[in-house]
Design an enzyme around this catalytic site. Structure first.
Site, PDB file in Angstrom:
ATOM      1  N   GLU A 145       0.802  -1.225   0.000  1.00 37.73           N
ATOM      2  CA  GLU A 145       0.000   0.000   0.000  1.00 37.73           C
ATOM      3  C   GLU A 145       0.835   1.277   0.000  1.00 37.73           C
ATOM      4  OE1 GLU A 145      -2.817   0.345   3.244  1.00 37.73           O
ATOM      5  OE2 GLU A 145      -3.822   2.021   2.257  1.00 37.73           O
ATOM      6  N   ASN A 146       0.376   2.225  -0.803  1.00 39.69           N
ATOM      7  CA  ASN A 146       0.845   3.617  -0.731  1.00 39.69           C
ATOM      8  C   ASN A 146      -0.200   4.322   0.132  1.00 39.69           C
ATOM      9  OD1 ASN A 146       1.844   6.188  -1.157  1.00 39.69           O
ATOM     10  ND2 ASN A 146       1.146   6.313  -3.274  1.00 39.69           N
TER      11      ASN A 146
END
Ligand SMILES: *[C@@H]1O[C@H](CO)[C@@H](O)[C@H](O)[C@H]1NC(C)=O
Ligand SMILES: *[C@@H]1O[C@H](CO)[C@@H](O)[C@H](O)[C@H]1NC(C)=O
Ligand SMILES: *[C@@H]1O[C@H](CO)[C@@H](O)[C@H](O)[C@H]1NC(C)=O
Length: 284
Positions: free
Chosen positions: A217-218
């Site tokens: 995840e960003n």
């Protein structure tokens, strides 16, 4: 500083936390099968503004078909595999091994840069809640890196687990069991060291138990996403989700989620190897 009252009670080697009037959890740890003291562990709340929430605007949507078994969908913050079950045979468990990523700075963006890797239940089609645990790695401008393990039962606050050493390159397994819609157990195991941390949570936000995910995840910090680092390939292995009826579901038929940033650039892709193994790769 925090908007809730919390207390920790150490009973022998069991660390018990009561958070406000609702969610509470206890933690135990084992090394090579022997129970060990957890008093050196601290569950540090991550401020609510840096919740690892899923961007509602970026729910995986059906994209172009790729291969026989998997569709590709796009998200603004997630990359990996997203599996789904029906509400008549809900997920009770999601499991996977992964490597803690080794980061390099992405050109054109300032440091620090980050990547989070986690395994979870809900959050995709069921956006009201998400039970997840994993590791975040950060790289600074001088190339120095550090990693930390955490868990979260969204929308409750996330906890960073201080005192549990994780390093880029470590093999970690995460085993999440949702024994009911509001109670569950999270196990984080450092495979390299035979160290296992078990967190049992009760009175948690109500799950749907219809999504299972294995994600890089960003993530968001407040309204803005953190700067997303480049990362070494993250292999997720032995990826399995189990349902109430005992059905074991791998990633055949799951959505392979690609991360498309706000400028439309693909920064991360996922590719299936077989039903229980796939790889997430940094792009750009
Ligand atoms: C996990 O294993 C690595 C070795 O790969 C070690 O450096 C680290 O301290 C271990 N963490 C724990 C909590 O045992
Ligand atoms: C995950 O945890 C559950 C509940 O404790 C257990 O039954 C299951 O065997 C575990 N899965 C793996 C792969 O270790
Ligand atoms: C999108 O492009 C603009 C202009 O080139 C740049 O400033 C910004 O950092 C880019 N955003 C991302 C997420 O890369």
């Amino acid at each position: 500083m925090w908007s809730f009252v919390r207390s920790s009670i150490i009973v022998g080697s069991v660390l018990a936390w009561v958070v406000a009037a609702d969610l509470s959890f206890v933690a135990t740890a084992h090394r090579e099968g022997q129970e060990i003291d957890t008093s050196d562990l601290k569950f540090v709340p991550i401020p609510p503004q840096s919740h690892r929430k899923h961007d509602p605007a970026s729910t995986p949507s059906k994209g172009s078909s790729r291969g026989k078994r998997n569709i590709v969908s796009f998200s603004g913050d997630w990359c990996g595999a997203s599996q789904h079950t029906t509400s008549s045979d809900q997920f009770t468990n999601v499991f996977g091994y992964f490597t803690v990523p080794d980061l390099t700075l992405r050109p054109g963006a300032p440091a620090p840069q980050y990547a989070a890797v986690w395994v979870g239940i809900d959050g995709a089609s069921c956006q009201s809640t998400l039970l997840q645990a994993g590791v975040t790695t950060v790289i600074n401008s001088n190339g120095g890196q550090s990693a930390s393990a955490w868990w979260e039962w969204f929308p409750e606050v996330a906890y960073s687990i201080d005192g549990l050493t994780v390093k880029p390159g470590d093999w970690i397994s995460v085993n999440i069991t949702a024994s009911s819609l509001t109670a569950g157990t999270i196990t984080i195991n450092n495979v390299s060291r035979g160290y296992t941390l078990t967190i049992s949570v009760t009175n948690a936000p109500t799950l749907c138990r219809v999504d299972a995910e294995w994600i890089v995840e960003n993530f968001y910090n407040g309204d803005a996403q953190v700067n997303f680092a480049r990362f070494s390939d993250v292999w997720f292995e032995e990826t399995l989700a189990t349902t109430v009826s005992g059905k074991q579901i791998g990633i055949d038929g799951a959505a392979m989620v690609y991360l498309k940033d706000s400028n439309g650039s693909i920064t991360c892709t996922a590719a299936q190897y077989d039903n229980t193994d796939f790889v997430v790769s940094s792009q750009g």
